[in-house]
Design a protein around this motif. Structure first.
Motif, PDB file in Angstrom:
ATOM      1  N   TYR A 148      -1.452 128.836  39.966  1.00 49.15           N
ATOM      2  CA  TYR A 148      -2.307 129.918  40.291  1.00 49.15           C
ATOM      3  C   TYR A 148      -3.441 129.620  41.328  1.00 49.15           C
ATOM      4  O   TYR A 148      -4.222 128.857  41.214  1.00 49.15           O
ATOM      5  CB  TYR A 148      -2.825 130.191  39.009  1.00 49.15           C
ATOM      6  CG  TYR A 148      -4.063 131.103  38.959  1.00 49.15           C
ATOM      7  CD1 TYR A 148      -3.621 132.559  39.640  1.00 49.15           C
ATOM      8  CD2 TYR A 148      -5.215 131.378  38.488  1.00 49.15           C
ATOM      9  CE1 TYR A 148      -4.404 133.647  39.705  1.00 49.15           C
ATOM     10  CE2 TYR A 148      -5.933 132.302  38.523  1.00 49.15           C
ATOM     11  CZ  TYR A 148      -5.583 133.397  39.103  1.00 49.15           C
ATOM     12  OH  TYR A 148      -6.465 134.689  39.030  1.00 49.15           O
ATOM     13  N   SER A 149      -3.260 130.158  42.659  1.00 51.83           N
ATOM     14  CA  SER A 149      -4.125 130.128  43.736  1.00 51.83           C
ATOM     15  C   SER A 149      -5.427 130.373  43.356  1.00 51.83           C
ATOM     16  O   SER A 149      -6.497 130.050  44.195  1.00 51.83           O
ATOM     17  CB  SER A 149      -3.700 130.610  45.087  1.00 51.83           C
ATOM     18  OG  SER A 149      -3.465 132.174  44.882  1.00 51.83           O
ATOM     19  N   GLY A 150      -5.753 131.402  42.401  1.00 48.92           N
ATOM     20  CA  GLY A 150      -7.272 131.732  42.143  1.00 48.92           C
ATOM     21  C   GLY A 150      -7.700 131.008  41.420  1.00 48.92           C
ATOM     22  O   GLY A 150      -8.854 131.442  40.891  1.00 48.92           O
ATOM     23  N   PHE A 151      -7.539 129.819  40.735  1.00 48.44           N
ATOM     24  CA  PHE A 151      -8.104 129.241  39.773  1.00 48.44           C
ATOM     25  C   PHE A 151      -9.511 128.848  40.091  1.00 48.44           C
ATOM     26  O   PHE A 151     -10.202 129.315  39.510  1.00 48.44           O
ATOM     27  CB  PHE A 151      -7.299 127.820  39.522  1.00 48.44           C
ATOM     28  CG  PHE A 151      -8.031 126.972  38.409  1.00 48.44           C
ATOM     29  CD1 PHE A 151      -8.120 127.659  37.133  1.00 48.44           C
ATOM     30  CD2 PHE A 151      -8.098 125.747  38.692  1.00 48.44           C
ATOM     31  CE1 PHE A 151      -8.656 126.871  36.040  1.00 48.44           C
ATOM     32  CE2 PHE A 151      -8.821 125.055  37.796  1.00 48.44           C
ATOM     33  CZ  PHE A 151      -9.062 125.480  36.516  1.00 48.44           C
ATOM     34  N   VAL A 152      -9.744 128.308  41.321  1.00 47.51           N
ATOM     35  CA  VAL A 152     -10.970 127.818  41.616  1.00 47.51           C
ATOM     36  C   VAL A 152     -12.060 129.076  41.685  1.00 47.51           C
ATOM     37  O   VAL A 152     -13.071 128.747  41.448  1.00 47.51           O
ATOM     38  CB  VAL A 152     -11.093 127.212  43.001  1.00 47.51           C
ATOM     39  CG1 VAL A 152     -12.411 126.727  43.652  1.00 47.51           C
ATOM     40  CG2 VAL A 152     -10.130 125.707  42.946  1.00 47.51           C
ATOM     41  N   SER A 153     -11.520 130.397  42.136  1.00 50.47           N
ATOM     42  CA  SER A 153     -12.330 131.415  42.244  1.00 50.47           C
ATOM     43  C   SER A 153     -12.777 131.904  40.805  1.00 50.47           C
ATOM     44  O   SER A 153     -13.695 132.238  40.654  1.00 50.47           O
ATOM     45  CB  SER A 153     -11.606 132.572  42.833  1.00 50.47           C
ATOM     46  OG  SER A 153     -11.228 132.183  44.018  1.00 50.47           O
ATOM     47  N   PHE A 201      -1.001 125.898  33.130  1.00 51.46           N
ATOM     48  CA  PHE A 201       0.347 126.383  32.979  1.00 51.46           C
ATOM     49  C   PHE A 201       1.271 126.768  33.826  1.00 51.46           C
ATOM     50  O   PHE A 201       2.449 126.405  33.742  1.00 51.46           O
ATOM     51  CB  PHE A 201       0.204 127.640  31.890  1.00 51.46           C
ATOM     52  CG  PHE A 201      -0.916 127.617  30.732  1.00 51.46           C
ATOM     53  CD1 PHE A 201      -0.728 126.403  29.972  1.00 51.46           C
ATOM     54  CD2 PHE A 201      -1.615 128.565  30.264  1.00 51.46           C
ATOM     55  CE1 PHE A 201      -1.678 126.207  28.833  1.00 51.46           C
ATOM     56  CE2 PHE A 201      -2.476 128.321  29.212  1.00 51.46           C
ATOM     57  CZ  PHE A 201      -2.270 127.464  28.375  1.00 51.46           C
ATOM     58  N   ALA A 202       0.831 127.279  34.905  1.00 53.04           N
ATOM     59  CA  ALA A 202       1.482 127.620  35.925  1.00 53.04           C
ATOM     60  C   ALA A 202       0.680 127.687  37.170  1.00 53.04           C
ATOM     61  O   ALA A 202      -0.556 127.758  37.341  1.00 53.04           O
ATOM     62  CB  ALA A 202       2.351 128.996  35.984  1.00 53.04           C
ATOM     63  N   ASP A 223       2.917 119.937  42.690  1.00 57.74           N
ATOM     64  CA  ASP A 223       3.486 120.974  42.064  1.00 57.74           C
ATOM     65  C   ASP A 223       2.479 122.014  41.603  1.00 57.74           C
ATOM     66  O   ASP A 223       2.865 122.961  41.081  1.00 57.74           O
ATOM     67  CB  ASP A 223       4.093 120.367  40.932  1.00 57.74           C
ATOM     68  CG  ASP A 223       3.056 119.848  39.883  1.00 57.74           C
ATOM     69  OD1 ASP A 223       1.973 119.920  40.121  1.00 57.74           O
ATOM     70  OD2 ASP A 223       3.543 119.288  38.908  1.00 57.74           O
ATOM     71  N   GLN A 224       1.336 122.087  42.395  1.00 56.16           N
ATOM     72  CA  GLN A 224       0.117 123.104  42.096  1.00 56.16           C
ATOM     73  C   GLN A 224       0.012 123.245  40.789  1.00 56.16           C
ATOM     74  O   GLN A 224      -1.063 124.108  40.587  1.00 56.16           O
ATOM     75  CB  GLN A 224       0.620 124.377  42.961  1.00 56.16           C
ATOM     76  CG  GLN A 224       1.305 124.288  44.208  1.00 56.16           C
ATOM     77  CD  GLN A 224      -0.020 123.709  45.161  1.00 56.16           C
ATOM     78  OE1 GLN A 224      -1.053 124.486  45.294  1.00 56.16           O
ATOM     79  NE2 GLN A 224       0.260 122.744  45.819  1.00 56.16           N
ATOM     80  N   LEU A 225       0.179 122.252  39.722  1.00 58.01           N
ATOM     81  CA  LEU A 225      -0.448 122.236  38.536  1.00 58.01           C
ATOM     82  C   LEU A 225      -1.898 121.614  38.226  1.00 58.01           C
ATOM     83  O   LEU A 225      -2.706 122.169  37.402  1.00 58.01           O
ATOM     84  CB  LEU A 225       0.615 122.125  37.773  1.00 58.01           C
ATOM     85  CG  LEU A 225       2.015 122.782  37.557  1.00 58.01           C
ATOM     86  CD1 LEU A 225       2.818 122.236  36.697  1.00 58.01           C
ATOM     87  CD2 LEU A 225       1.575 124.388  37.185  1.00 58.01           C
ATOM     88  N   THR A 226      -1.963 120.367  38.790  1.00 55.46           N
ATOM     89  CA  THR A 226      -2.799 119.634  38.157  1.00 55.46           C
ATOM     90  C   THR A 226      -3.946 119.602  39.390  1.00 55.46           C
ATOM     91  O   THR A 226      -3.898 119.024  40.533  1.00 55.46           O
ATOM     92  CB  THR A 226      -2.615 118.302  38.016  1.00 55.46           C
ATOM     93  OG1 THR A 226      -1.443 118.282  37.122  1.00 55.46           O
ATOM     94  CG2 THR A 226      -3.715 117.122  37.627  1.00 55.46           C
TER      95      THR A 226
END
Length: 236
Positions: free
Chosen positions: A121-126, A118-119, A50-53
């Motif tokens: 976000y493809s930029g999290f690791v950046s 929360f939702a 789900d791209q969240l965790t």
């Protein structure tokens, strides 16, 4: 302005901070002029369907500059510190707070932890490759944390060890250098962290950074061979 990686938003501070503190991932060059993200304190991560965790795997050979072993508890504490302290001077905490809260961070074991967003976000690791995602020493921070309470026992103020972290004392970070000297608005001297985890042929054993406001004085420092790197006016 500060050595606290969780309340510094200016590039001048970041340039020095990233040599004392480290992050799970970091920006690097690919040799062709492009920026890429490379592993640092983390070796890898996975993302749920789900791209969240995000589940992060950490290196098991990292020590803080005082010899304390870095674990997933330090990472979770560090990010909770960002969210709890709230970066009152720089407000850089938004980079993490836009994506999660402390209750979304869970230690699995010494080398694994999860972060639930929360939702998607493809930029999290950046974002966590920025200095706000730096890992600090949990035990030392708590030992130097200043908390005041009201008469009923509730917390009035909590500096989350900012007063201590502001000086980047021994044991605070895991990167290649430690702070030998810092005289505000004058100079910074960094010396090697001999417990640094990354192998390599490093040969800079002392880095001295002087804050010189006069452009003509900086130019003379280059011309006289006193400086190796720095800032001069474009006409020079």
């Amino acid at each position: 302005s500060t050595f606290d990686p969780h309340d510094a938003y200016d590039s001048a501070s970041g340039d020095v901070i990233e040599n004392v503190f480290d992050t799970l991932y970091r920006y690097a060059g690919d040799g062709n002029g492009n920026a890429i993200i490379v592993p640092r304190l983390a070796t890898s991560h996975t993302v749920s369907t789900d791209q969240l965790t995000y589940t992060f795997t950490l290196r098991d050979d990292v020590k803080f500059s005082n010899g304390d072993v870095m674990t997933a508890e330090d990472v979770v504490f560090s990010w909770c510190r960002v969210l709890g302290y709230g970066a009152p001077e720089s407000h850089v905490d938004w980079i993490l707070s836009q994506n999660l809260e402390c209750s979304n961070l869970t230690v699995v074991d010494s080398t694994h932890f999860t972060a639930k967003l929360f939702a998607p976000y493809s930029g999290f690791v950046s974002t966590i490759a920025y200095t706000v995602g730096a890992v600090v020493n949990k035990d030392l921070c708590n030992a130097n944390r200043v908390v005041t309470k009201y008469a009923d026992g509730t917390t009035a103020t909590d500096d989350w060890c900012h007063g201590w972290m502001d000086e980047a004392p021994l044991g605070a970070g895991t990167n290649a250098y430690i702070v030998d000297t810092w005289i505000r608005e004058d100079r910074i001297v960094l010396t090697p962290n001999w417990l640094y985890w990354e192998a390599g042929n490093f040969n800079i054993n002392r880095f001295s950074y002087s804050i010189v406001t006069e452009a003509s004085t900086r130019l003379l420092a280059f011309e006289d061979g006193e400086a190796d790197f720095g800032s001069v006016n474009i006409e020079d």
